[in-house]
Design a protein around this motif. Structure first.
Motif, PDB file in Angstrom:
ATOM      1  N   ASP B 150      -2.935  11.298 -25.107  1.00 53.17           N
ATOM      2  CA  ASP B 150      -3.827  12.426 -24.825  1.00 53.17           C
ATOM      3  C   ASP B 150      -5.174  12.310 -25.529  1.00 53.17           C
ATOM      4  OD1 ASP B 150      -1.932  13.515 -23.192  1.00 53.17           O
ATOM      5  OD2 ASP B 150      -1.076  14.771 -24.772  1.00 53.17           O
ATOM      6  N   GLY B 151      -5.551  11.139 -25.942  1.00 53.49           N
ATOM      7  CA  GLY B 151      -6.889  10.931 -26.489  1.00 53.49           C
ATOM      8  C   GLY B 151      -7.129  11.547 -27.842  1.00 53.49           C
ATOM      9  N   ILE B 152      -6.112  11.549 -28.696  1.00 60.02           N
ATOM     10  CA  ILE B 152      -6.300  12.051 -30.064  1.00 60.02           C
ATOM     11  C   ILE B 152      -6.747  10.881 -30.940  1.00 60.02           C
ATOM     12  CG2 ILE B 152      -5.172  13.081 -32.066  1.00 60.02           C
ATOM     13  CD1 ILE B 152      -3.250  14.455 -30.051  1.00 60.02           C
ATOM     14  N   LEU B 153      -7.883  11.072 -31.611  1.00 64.80           N
ATOM     15  CA  LEU B 153      -8.481  10.002 -32.392  1.00 64.80           C
ATOM     16  C   LEU B 153      -7.662   9.677 -33.646  1.00 64.80           C
ATOM     17  CD1 LEU B 153     -11.040   8.189 -32.683  1.00 64.80           C
ATOM     18  CD2 LEU B 153     -11.991  10.001 -34.093  1.00 64.80           C
ATOM     19  N   VAL B 154      -7.450   8.391 -33.883  1.00 69.34           N
ATOM     20  CA  VAL B 154      -6.724   7.943 -35.077  1.00 69.34           C
ATOM     21  C   VAL B 154      -7.678   7.249 -36.046  1.00 69.34           C
ATOM     22  CG1 VAL B 154      -4.936   6.377 -35.923  1.00 69.34           C
ATOM     23  CG2 VAL B 154      -4.527   7.711 -33.869  1.00 69.34           C
ATOM     24  N   GLY B 155      -8.467   6.328 -35.533  1.00 68.45           N
ATOM     25  CA  GLY B 155      -9.396   5.605 -36.408  1.00 68.45           C
ATOM     26  C   GLY B 155     -10.001   4.424 -35.705  1.00 68.45           C
ATOM     27  N   LYS B 156     -10.306   3.406 -36.480  1.00 66.42           N
ATOM     28  CA  LYS B 156     -11.038   2.257 -35.967  1.00 66.42           C
ATOM     29  C   LYS B 156     -10.431   0.979 -36.551  1.00 66.42           C
ATOM     30  CE  LYS B 156     -15.176   1.664 -37.533  1.00 66.42           C
ATOM     31  NZ  LYS B 156     -16.574   1.810 -37.913  1.00 66.42           N
ATOM     32  N   SER B 214     -11.787  23.306 -31.197  1.00 64.84           N
ATOM     33  CA  SER B 214     -11.444  21.883 -31.204  1.00 64.84           C
ATOM     34  C   SER B 214     -12.676  21.048 -31.511  1.00 64.84           C
ATOM     35  CB  SER B 214     -10.900  21.469 -29.839  1.00 64.84           C
ATOM     36  OG  SER B 214      -9.718  22.155 -29.581  1.00 64.84           O
ATOM     37  N   ILE B 215     -12.468  20.002 -32.303  1.00 63.33           N
ATOM     38  CA  ILE B 215     -13.559  19.084 -32.638  1.00 63.33           C
ATOM     39  C   ILE B 215     -13.269  17.738 -31.972  1.00 63.33           C
ATOM     40  CG2 ILE B 215     -14.773  17.896 -34.527  1.00 63.33           C
ATOM     41  CD1 ILE B 215     -15.239  20.941 -34.427  1.00 63.33           C
ATOM     42  N   VAL B 216     -14.238  17.275 -31.195  1.00 62.26           N
ATOM     43  CA  VAL B 216     -14.061  15.999 -30.496  1.00 62.26           C
ATOM     44  C   VAL B 216     -15.197  15.045 -30.863  1.00 62.26           C
ATOM     45  CG1 VAL B 216     -12.874  17.045 -28.521  1.00 62.26           C
ATOM     46  CG2 VAL B 216     -15.348  16.757 -28.445  1.00 62.26           C
ATOM     47  N   THR B 217     -14.986  13.757 -30.598  1.00 67.18           N
ATOM     48  CA  THR B 217     -16.057  12.790 -30.859  1.00 67.18           C
ATOM     49  C   THR B 217     -17.202  13.047 -29.885  1.00 67.18           C
ATOM     50  OG1 THR B 217     -14.923  11.253 -29.406  1.00 67.18           O
ATOM     51  CG2 THR B 217     -14.536  10.987 -31.736  1.00 67.18           C
ATOM     52  N   GLY B 231      -9.404  17.189 -34.252  1.00 67.60           N
ATOM     53  CA  GLY B 231      -8.613  18.260 -34.857  1.00 67.60           C
ATOM     54  C   GLY B 231      -9.200  19.624 -34.556  1.00 67.60           C
ATOM     55  N   ARG B 232      -8.755  20.619 -35.331  1.00 69.51           N
ATOM     56  CA  ARG B 232      -9.246  21.986 -35.134  1.00 69.51           C
ATOM     57  C   ARG B 232      -9.832  22.522 -36.433  1.00 69.51           C
ATOM     58  NH1 ARG B 232      -7.633  23.463 -30.218  1.00 69.51           N
ATOM     59  NH2 ARG B 232      -5.802  22.365 -29.427  1.00 69.51           N
ATOM     60  N   ILE B 233     -10.800  23.423 -36.294  1.00 68.33           N
ATOM     61  CA  ILE B 233     -11.461  23.986 -37.473  1.00 68.33           C
ATOM     62  C   ILE B 233     -10.503  24.961 -38.166  1.00 68.33           C
ATOM     63  CG2 ILE B 233     -13.368  25.405 -38.308  1.00 68.33           C
ATOM     64  CD1 ILE B 233     -15.072  24.335 -36.059  1.00 68.33           C
ATOM     65  N   GLN B 234     -10.360  24.761 -39.479  1.00 66.66           N
ATOM     66  CA  GLN B 234      -9.488  25.646 -40.254  1.00 66.66           C
ATOM     67  C   GLN B 234     -10.306  26.621 -41.093  1.00 66.66           C
ATOM     68  OE1 GLN B 234      -7.377  23.919 -43.613  1.00 66.66           O
ATOM     69  NE2 GLN B 234      -5.494  24.906 -42.959  1.00 66.66           N
ATOM     70  N   GLN B 235     -11.438  26.148 -41.578  1.00 72.22           N
ATOM     71  CA  GLN B 235     -12.230  26.960 -42.511  1.00 72.22           C
ATOM     72  C   GLN B 235     -13.695  26.546 -42.391  1.00 72.22           C
ATOM     73  OE1 GLN B 235     -10.607  26.531 -46.493  1.00 72.22           O
ATOM     74  NE2 GLN B 235     -12.470  27.387 -47.343  1.00 72.22           N
ATOM     75  N   ILE B 236     -14.583  27.553 -42.495  1.00 75.35           N
ATOM     76  CA  ILE B 236     -16.017  27.249 -42.368  1.00 75.35           C
ATOM     77  C   ILE B 236     -16.741  27.651 -43.653  1.00 75.35           C
ATOM     78  CG2 ILE B 236     -18.121  27.690 -41.008  1.00 75.35           C
ATOM     79  CD1 ILE B 236     -16.068  28.514 -38.719  1.00 75.35           C
ATOM     80  N   GLY B 237     -17.651  26.818 -44.098  1.00 75.05           N
ATOM     81  CA  GLY B 237     -18.437  27.122 -45.302  1.00 75.05           C
ATOM     82  C   GLY B 237     -19.814  26.509 -45.185  1.00 75.05           C
ATOM     83  N   PRO B 251      -6.392  17.757 -38.949  1.00 71.86           N
ATOM     84  CA  PRO B 251      -6.200  16.686 -37.967  1.00 71.86           C
ATOM     85  C   PRO B 251      -5.176  17.070 -36.897  1.00 71.86           C
ATOM     86  CG  PRO B 251      -6.166  15.794 -40.187  1.00 71.86           C
ATOM     87  CD  PRO B 251      -6.144  17.286 -40.326  1.00 71.86           C
ATOM     88  N   ALA B 252      -5.396  16.559 -35.679  1.00 69.18           N
ATOM     89  CA  ALA B 252      -4.519  16.901 -34.551  1.00 69.18           C
ATOM     90  C   ALA B 252      -3.188  16.170 -34.616  1.00 69.18           C
ATOM     91  CB  ALA B 252      -5.232  16.573 -33.249  1.00 69.18           C
ATOM     92  N   VAL B 253      -3.076  15.224 -35.541  1.00 68.71           N
ATOM     93  CA  VAL B 253      -1.836  14.444 -35.616  1.00 68.71           C
ATOM     94  C   VAL B 253      -1.560  14.089 -37.076  1.00 68.71           C
ATOM     95  CG1 VAL B 253      -3.048  12.239 -35.245  1.00 68.71           C
ATOM     96  CG2 VAL B 253      -0.688  12.429 -34.561  1.00 68.71           C
ATOM     97  N   ARG B 254      -0.278  13.921 -37.416  1.00 65.43           N
ATOM     98  CA  ARG B 254       0.072  13.482 -38.786  1.00 65.43           C
ATOM     99  C   ARG B 254       0.090  11.963 -38.805  1.00 65.43           C
ATOM    100  NH1 ARG B 254       5.036  16.428 -41.528  1.00 65.43           N
ATOM    101  NH2 ARG B 254       4.358  15.071 -43.209  1.00 65.43           N
ATOM    102  N   TYR B 255      -0.893  11.400 -39.458  1.00 65.37           N
ATOM    103  CA  TYR B 255      -1.058   9.943 -39.410  1.00 65.37           C
ATOM    104  C   TYR B 255       0.106   9.193 -40.049  1.00 65.37           C
ATOM    105  CZ  TYR B 255      -5.688  11.466 -38.143  1.00 65.37           C
ATOM    106  OH  TYR B 255      -6.724  12.091 -37.521  1.00 65.37           O
ATOM    107  N   SER B 256       0.751   9.807 -41.044  1.00 62.11           N
ATOM    108  CA  SER B 256       1.843   9.103 -41.725  1.00 62.11           C
ATOM    109  C   SER B 256       3.103   9.023 -40.861  1.00 62.11           C
ATOM    110  CB  SER B 256       2.162   9.777 -43.055  1.00 62.11           C
ATOM    111  OG  SER B 256       2.560  11.099 -42.829  1.00 62.11           O
ATOM    112  N   GLN B 257       3.142   9.790 -39.763  1.00 59.18           N
ATOM    113  CA  GLN B 257       4.338   9.805 -38.918  1.00 59.18           C
ATOM    114  C   GLN B 257       4.161   9.006 -37.625  1.00 59.18           C
ATOM    115  OE1 GLN B 257       7.210  12.015 -39.744  1.00 59.18           O
ATOM    116  NE2 GLN B 257       6.187  11.821 -41.692  1.00 59.18           N
TER     117      GLN B 257
END
Lengths: 179, 266
Positions: B150-156, B214-217, B231-237, B251-257
């Motif tokens: 589903d196009g969830i960004l992991v890295g490079k 939602s935050i996208v590239t 991912g999604r915004i949790q807190q704004i400052g 983050p939209a996904v747990r990278y360790s899993q």
């Protein structure tokens, strides 16, 4: 020659387990330092000037497998091994009845020495390269605490296989046992 | 007392060599050694990762046995209600495709994806990197983006070896990605927060950010294709100098899993 291959393979397998096996089994993806435990095992039993090349090899292999800056684990392992070795020299003879407890104390000390020296070197290296990859923080301290716990548990499991492996493959360094 | 005993001399030598290697490292002159190490460790890493996955699954299964009866009853109930929902979802599917096009999200069939298995990860738990079982022989190159379904960004992809490759995760402290708020279009830079999550930085004060967005590239800079979900915004400052807004992103996904990822080859 065979002894050298055995040592190399042991370190390689422990490093691979540290990267691929333990992060998946431990909560939070934090893994125990399997290679460091082998280094502590050597440092607690033998003089540093007899095991320093093994310690350097262990650091090098772990650096390669964890994609750390090459040399970071080499230096951090050396500092931890030297510290544990010095402590072992003073404590072990005087504390014979509590030998096992003292060994676990070495694990705590070794993990702390390794954790602080590794992070200090990484912070210094990141200033040089301009990319900050790690820093001393509350989360880092919490991570170190959990790693001590994990290392103590894993050392309890690995100590016997380490001893047996040493006897079976005769990979102990010569005339080096700390009295 | 003698200052330079054989032990201290050897410690000094080893630490000096280690430090020298560290400072020579940014020039990447040791990459061939890393390549050799990666090849030698590959079979062990793969076996360990697969067996650890199986062990984890087995423990989860054992832990769930006690709840199986209750789960079964609940699932039967859910099944009947889901069948009703399937019908309505079919309709929404076609609507979703249209919306996806309108929002300019990355369509999943647009890219040439190579599936890869995760075989290693940062043992320090700092969410910094992963190792996958595909490398140069599978056409993997440095700089390629990595996503999950589903196009969830992991890295490079940051390092490539013959049979494996290293992914630098978006949560790595050295990572920065041009990103945008999907709803409001606010632009910013997504940075890793030492493995603790993500922070969207450099968002102008005049732009709007909302918790839950939602935050996208954004595709700016060309490092990552446009429309991958981060991912999604949790807190704004705001930043300490009050010049920009700053948002904490979950983050939209747990990278360790992660078990399987997709490398965007084209």
């Amino acid at each position: 020659m065979l002894q050298k291959i055995i040592i190399f393979l042991t370190i390689l397998i422990l490093a691979a387990a540290q990267v691929s096996l333990f992060p998946n089994l431990m909560p939070g993806g934090l893994a125990p330092d399997a290679v460091l435990l082998l280094v502590i095992f050597w440092a607690a039993r033998y003089r540093f000037d007899r095991v320093w090349l093994r310690v350097a090899l262990a650091g090098l292999i772990l650096d390669v497998l964890t994609s750390s800056a090459l040399g970071l684990n080499v230096a951090a392992f050396a500092i931890a091994a030297f510290g544990v070795g010095s402590l072992a020299k003073r404590l072990k003879a005087a504390q014979k009845p509590l030998a096992t407890l003292v060994l676990f104390g070495f694990v705590v000390f070794g993990t702390l020495a390794y954790g602080f020296s590794f992070t200090a070197l990484a912070v210094a290296a990141s200033h040089f390269s301009g990319v900050v990859t790690t820093q001393f923080s509350g989360a880092w301290l919490a991570g170190l605490f959990f790693r001590i716990i994990y290392n103590l548990i894993l050392f309890g499991i690995l100590y016997w296989p380490f001893r047996k492996m040493e006897i079976f493959f005769q990979v102990a360094p010569t005339k080096t046992l700390i009295k | 007392m003698k200052l330079f005993t054989p032990r201290r001399t050897k410690l000094l030598i080893i630490v000096a060599i280690g430090a020298l290697l560290v400072f020579l490292n940014p020039k990447k002159i040791f990459n061939p050694i890393r390549g050799l190490g990666a090849v030698a460790a590959y079979p062990f890493e793969k076996v360990f990762y697969i067996s650890s996955e199986k062990t984890r699954d087995m423990f989860s299964f054992l832990a769930s046995i006690g709840n199986l009866k209750n789960d079964n009853a609940r699932l039967l109930e859910e099944n009947s209600s889901l069948q009703a929902k399937v019908a309505s979802l079919e309709e929404q599917k076609s609507e979703n495709a249209v919306l996806r096009q309108q929002l300019k999200l990355a369509p999943s069939d647009k890219y040439n994806l190579a599936a890869a298995m995760v075989i290693g990860q940062d043992p320090a738990g700092s969410g910094s990197w992963l190792i996958i079982d595909k490398g140069a022989t599978s056409g993997i190159q440095t700089g390629m983006s990595v996503i999950v379904s589903d196009g969830i960004l992991v890295g490079k992809i940051s390092e490539v070896y013959p049979t494996s490759a290293k992914i630098t995760l978006v949560t790595d402290s050295g990572s920065s990605v041009n990103a945008t708020d999907l709803k409001t279009g606010a632009l910013g830079i997504l940075r890793g927060a030492y493995g603790l999550g993500l922070v969207m930085d450099m968002v102008e004060q005049s732009d709007t950010l909302n918790v839950g967005d939602s935050i996208v590239t954004s595709g700016l800079g060309g490092l990552f294709p446009k429309g991958f979900l981060a991912g999604r915004i949790q807190q704004i400052g705001t930043t300490p100098d009050k010049l920009f807004q700053q948002a904490v992103i979950v983050p939209a996904v747990r990278y360790s899993q992660l078990e399987v990822v997709f490398v965007v080859k084209k």
